[in-house]
Write an enzyme that holds these catalytic residues in place. Sequence first.
Site, PDB file in Angstrom:
ATOM      1  N   ASN A   1      -6.667  -2.711   1.826  1.00  0.00           N
ATOM      2  CA  ASN A   1      -6.576  -4.556   1.853  1.00  0.00           C
ATOM      3  C   ASN A   1      -7.837  -4.796   2.191  1.00  0.00           C
ATOM      4  O   ASN A   1      -8.890  -3.910   2.606  1.00  0.00           O
ATOM      5  CB  ASN A   1      -5.349  -4.299   2.829  1.00  0.00           C
TER       6      ASN A   1
ATOM      7  N   ARG B   1       0.488  -1.342  -0.272  1.00  0.00           N
ATOM      8  CA  ARG B   1       0.106  -0.123  -0.287  1.00  0.00           C
ATOM      9  C   ARG B   1       0.772   1.365   0.158  1.00  0.00           C
ATOM     10  O   ARG B   1       0.209   2.376  -0.548  1.00  0.00           O
ATOM     11  CB  ARG B   1      -1.199  -0.441   1.166  1.00  0.00           C
TER      12      ARG B   1
END
Length: 761
Positions: A37, A19
Amino acid sequence: MKKRLFLTIKGIVQGVGFRPFIYNLATRLNLKGWVNNNSEGVYIDIEGENDYIEKFIDKIKTNPPPLSRIEGIDILEKVIKNYDNFKIEASKEENNKITLISPDIAMCDNCKHNIIDPNNRYYNYPFTNCTNCGPRFSIIKHIPYDRCNTTMNKFIMCSDCHDEYRNPLDRRFHAQPIACSSCGPSIWITNNNGDKLNISNNKILAWCKEKLLSANIFAIKGLTGFHLCCNALDFNAIQKLRNRKNRPHKPFALMAKNINIIEKYCIINEEEKKLLCGPSKPIVLLKKKNNCNIPENIAPNQNYLGFMLPYTPLHYLLFNEGIDILVMTSANLSGLPIEYTNKSAINSLCKLVDYFLLHNRDINIPLDDSVIKIILNKKVTIRRSRGYVPLPFDFQSNNSILACGSNMKNTFSINKDNFLFMSTYNGDLFNIETFNYFKKNIDHFKDIFSFTPNYIAYDLHTGYSSTKYALSHDNIKKISVQHHKAHIASCIFENNLKDNIIGICFDGTGLGEDNNIWGGEFFVGNLNKLDRIFHLDYVKIAGGDSSIINPWKLAVSYIYYAVKDKDKVSSIINKNFSHLKNESYELILKMLYSNFNTVYTSSMGRLFDAVSSIINIRNTVTYEGQAAIELESCINTLNSTILENHYSYTILNNIIKIDSIILEIIEDFKNNISSSQISMKFHNTIIDIVCNACKLIKEKYSITNVCISGGVFQNSYLLQNSYLKLTSLGFNVFFNMDVPINDSGISVGQLIIANEKINGV
Ligand code: ZN
Ligand code: ZN
Ligand code: FE
């Protein structure tokens, strides 16, 4: 032109800095939207100039974070939303979707620099980690991988850690196990009763070093389990550990400060170096140098030493105190699983160690160190656990199969979506503790991969605990798979072979379809059907299971098989084989003669054991495979003289007669031929059998692809020379690499064959 795309990225994309990588990439390209996520992987909603979006996707494909593994990117065009920034959103859980989980990863170089930099806030902190390294699978209790679902949940981040955790530009952005000395786990020392010793925190490791160098034994809690630890250069300390652990010969693994130290003792090639230094940090079995001056009791009568490099900051800081090399062996009681909780470790190991070096970061799923050997520049996996599990293998199937594996060196396997997952190494399922550990791991895999099996695959041997477990399920379809066919299937699968192959399985034991013990087998076919073409002649052996730890009993059985007359056997043993002449050899002969408690076996492993004892290399063993390993090791003393000759044998119909091999070995031994010469000639005989059997099969079936599997092929001399000779004869030779070549790989083969059977119906 502006557009908006919705990306679903599958693969190992959580806990590997994915990320932050996306965040940085998006902001650099002036793209807006968000990333999160979820249990399917990572979702990215991305909006901006067309060219930049293309660049964005290209970068994800070509240059993702080092530990990630992208399995697929789904792209969906959406209506522009005019986002005004790029954000990392909270994780979402969705049912029945799979997320790949990263294995536990050795400390990265950046973290290493942090812990030795006196000006860094992680200076000397033994639990330093970042998105590129540290604990993963072993601390994860549930999915998705967020701190609250790990054993780090109990530590509340301090504001410094929190700042780094929230800063997208930081290496520790969303590093779930982030911790520092003011908020995270810590270490302490206890005596062998578990009483904490009063040593100030910054002096603990220096204190450990002093104690280790003065022959004390430690149990050290590591990343994924406990190690037993002592000074590897101190013969007496090693002997003390051997005596206390009641482990007279089985080799101890070593951890060295750096690769230069290992190079003092072993020969290391480029592949081995890569493996030693890579992010998984397994134990690598390395060839000892000729003048290697490591104490002999580290690995008695072995040509190989198992070395690994420090893989946690704790290891690194300990070695930094001024230690070069330590014994680091899995801490367990003989036959039981590795210890991983403080309480149980103290209970079990108090009589084995002088001190405990403990910490309070809990391990949820323990893993042993992985063990790998490089043969012919390829990985041959002996034990696949820490650093590798739960990395999947690609595998397409609509069936949900649980394969329960073998009884020894157990792993199980499951498949879901497009993957096959092999479990951690569960050890030998000989007692209730390991069996419970096996069951617990199955439950954990079912949970984290949201897996429910429709089919269960298992070994033919109903005495195996893994088989009993399979058969205890009433409402699931069960599929039995023959042991050696499973070995060969694992090799076909791993090498992605579609055409018919010749399968050579040389193994210790495994129940055959005719209820004899197989293990020296040549097959022809494919995953659908493997026909047994040749096998070693059946030898009647006496003594049941005890013959496995008493190769001398096998020696008597194999001599009887070759000589065929019990009085002649007695006179041969009495005259020339005093090492077989003990109080009960007559009893073994009597059993053979009267067929009392005897079984028939075509096992190659048993033949190696018998030969090892006939020539008096090893008559009783204290660990599995010892007799065969020492038989291989003694070739080494011949140095460079390669003998080309071999003993005689015949291949008649589908049987490989080995009686003349035994008779000629008896003659050579009588004539005082050195054991290293006999051993090499014996090895060459087996290699010759391999080549001739393959030639015969090729003539009849026109097959040139050969798959090699089975525990006997952990023997480097045998595998290497079989490969080279077969290749020179025009065969294409394949063997197991990432799937263990020994019984740990059985579950993979079971799953593959079961899947074929299901699809074939
Ligand atoms: Zn790191
Ligand atoms: Zn902190
Ligand atoms: Fe096997």
